[in-house]
Design an enzyme around this catalytic site. Sequence first.
Site, PDB file in Angstrom:
ATOM      1  N   HIS A 187      78.692  15.137 -45.240  1.00 33.60           N
ATOM      2  CA  HIS A 187      78.081  16.254 -45.951  1.00 33.60           C
ATOM      3  C   HIS A 187      78.687  17.574 -45.457  1.00 33.60           C
ATOM      4  O   HIS A 187      79.407  17.602 -44.452  1.00 33.60           O
ATOM      5  CB  HIS A 187      76.557  16.268 -45.767  1.00 33.60           C
ATOM      6  CG  HIS A 187      76.120  16.457 -44.348  1.00 33.60           C
ATOM      7  ND1 HIS A 187      75.576  15.442 -43.589  1.00 33.60           N
ATOM      8  CD2 HIS A 187      76.154  17.544 -43.541  1.00 33.60           C
ATOM      9  CE1 HIS A 187      75.293  15.905 -42.385  1.00 33.60           C
ATOM     10  NE2 HIS A 187      75.640  17.184 -42.320  1.00 33.60           N
TER      11      HIS A 187
HETATM   12  P1  TYD Z   1      71.518  12.631 -42.159  1.00 37.30           P
HETATM   13  O1  TYD Z   1      71.774  14.036 -42.553  1.00 37.30           O
HETATM   14  O2  TYD Z   1      71.853  11.576 -43.164  1.00 37.30           O
HETATM   15  O3  TYD Z   1      72.236  12.290 -40.773  1.00 37.30           O
HETATM   16  P2  TYD Z   1      73.780  12.342 -40.406  1.00 37.30           P
HETATM   17  O4  TYD Z   1      74.354  13.515 -41.093  1.00 37.30           O
HETATM   18  O5  TYD Z   1      73.818  12.466 -38.952  1.00 37.30           O
HETATM   19  O6  TYD Z   1      74.420  11.076 -40.793  1.00 37.30           O
HETATM   20  O7  TYD Z   1      70.002  12.517 -41.733  1.00 37.30           O
HETATM   21  C1  TYD Z   1      69.360  11.274 -41.561  1.00 37.30           C
HETATM   22  C2  TYD Z   1      67.884  11.457 -41.881  1.00 37.30           C
HETATM   23  O8  TYD Z   1      67.277  12.297 -40.911  1.00 37.30           O
HETATM   24  C3  TYD Z   1      67.642  12.083 -43.244  1.00 37.30           C
HETATM   25  O9  TYD Z   1      66.530  11.428 -43.830  1.00 37.30           O
HETATM   26  C4  TYD Z   1      67.269  13.504 -42.925  1.00 37.30           C
HETATM   27  C5  TYD Z   1      66.635  13.387 -41.551  1.00 37.30           C
HETATM   28  N1  TYD Z   1      66.815  14.590 -40.712  1.00 37.30           N
HETATM   29  C6  TYD Z   1      65.710  15.362 -40.401  1.00 37.30           C
HETATM   30  O10 TYD Z   1      64.575  15.080 -40.813  1.00 37.30           O
HETATM   31  N2  TYD Z   1      65.874  16.475 -39.617  1.00 37.30           N
HETATM   32  C7  TYD Z   1      67.099  16.821 -39.141  1.00 37.30           C
HETATM   33  O11 TYD Z   1      67.218  17.840 -38.400  1.00 37.30           O
HETATM   34  C8  TYD Z   1      68.239  16.010 -39.473  1.00 37.30           C
HETATM   35  C9  TYD Z   1      69.608  16.368 -38.975  1.00 37.30           C
HETATM   36  C10 TYD Z   1      68.050  14.903 -40.258  1.00 37.30           C
END
Ligand code: TYD
Length: 138
Positions: free
Chosen positions: A56
């Site tokens: 992302h």
């Molecule tokens: P995601 O953005 O997919 O993680 P990464 O980029 O590390 O692969 O996030 C995974 C899940 O965690 C998603 O449901 C959103 C949640 N999340 C939060 O609730 N708070 C946060 O600060 C972050 C980074 C993720």
Amino acid sequence: MKKTTIQNVRIIDIPKIIDQQRRGNLCVIENNVLPYSVERVYYLFDVPSDASRGGHAHIACHELLVALSGSFDVVIKDGVNTKTISLNKPNKGLLIVEGIWRELENFSSGAVCLVLASDIYEETDYIREFPKFLKSKT
Ligand code: TYD
């Protein structure tokens, strides 16, 4: 976020205090180390070696990534260029500005990725589809 490129992504040296009595090292991140105030801290751990995280870009949020333990690779893209940076030192942080696509991969066993973010979590700040990201950069 249109204008940012992977040239704006940089390694930040985190001050390390080496103990004179050989009791190990200590790193400290104060607000003068970063170009923003930290609003949120999270960390990734127990990531399987074949898993990919990230995938992302952020519209506004800046993040500092630190390999607190172990190692992993960060692939960054700005829509034109791509670069892979390996993080494996607790005193080196990768500062990713807004508008940069990132993927985290090749996590070693026991790797921990600490993230210091400039903003609270808001899903509206994410671009999670690469074609949409490319469009946002034009
Ligand atoms: P995601 O953005 O997919 O993680 P990464 O980029 O590390 O692969 O996030 C995974 C899940 O965690 C998603 O449901 C959103 C949640 N999340 C939060 O609730 N708070 C946060 O600060 C972050 C980074 C993720």
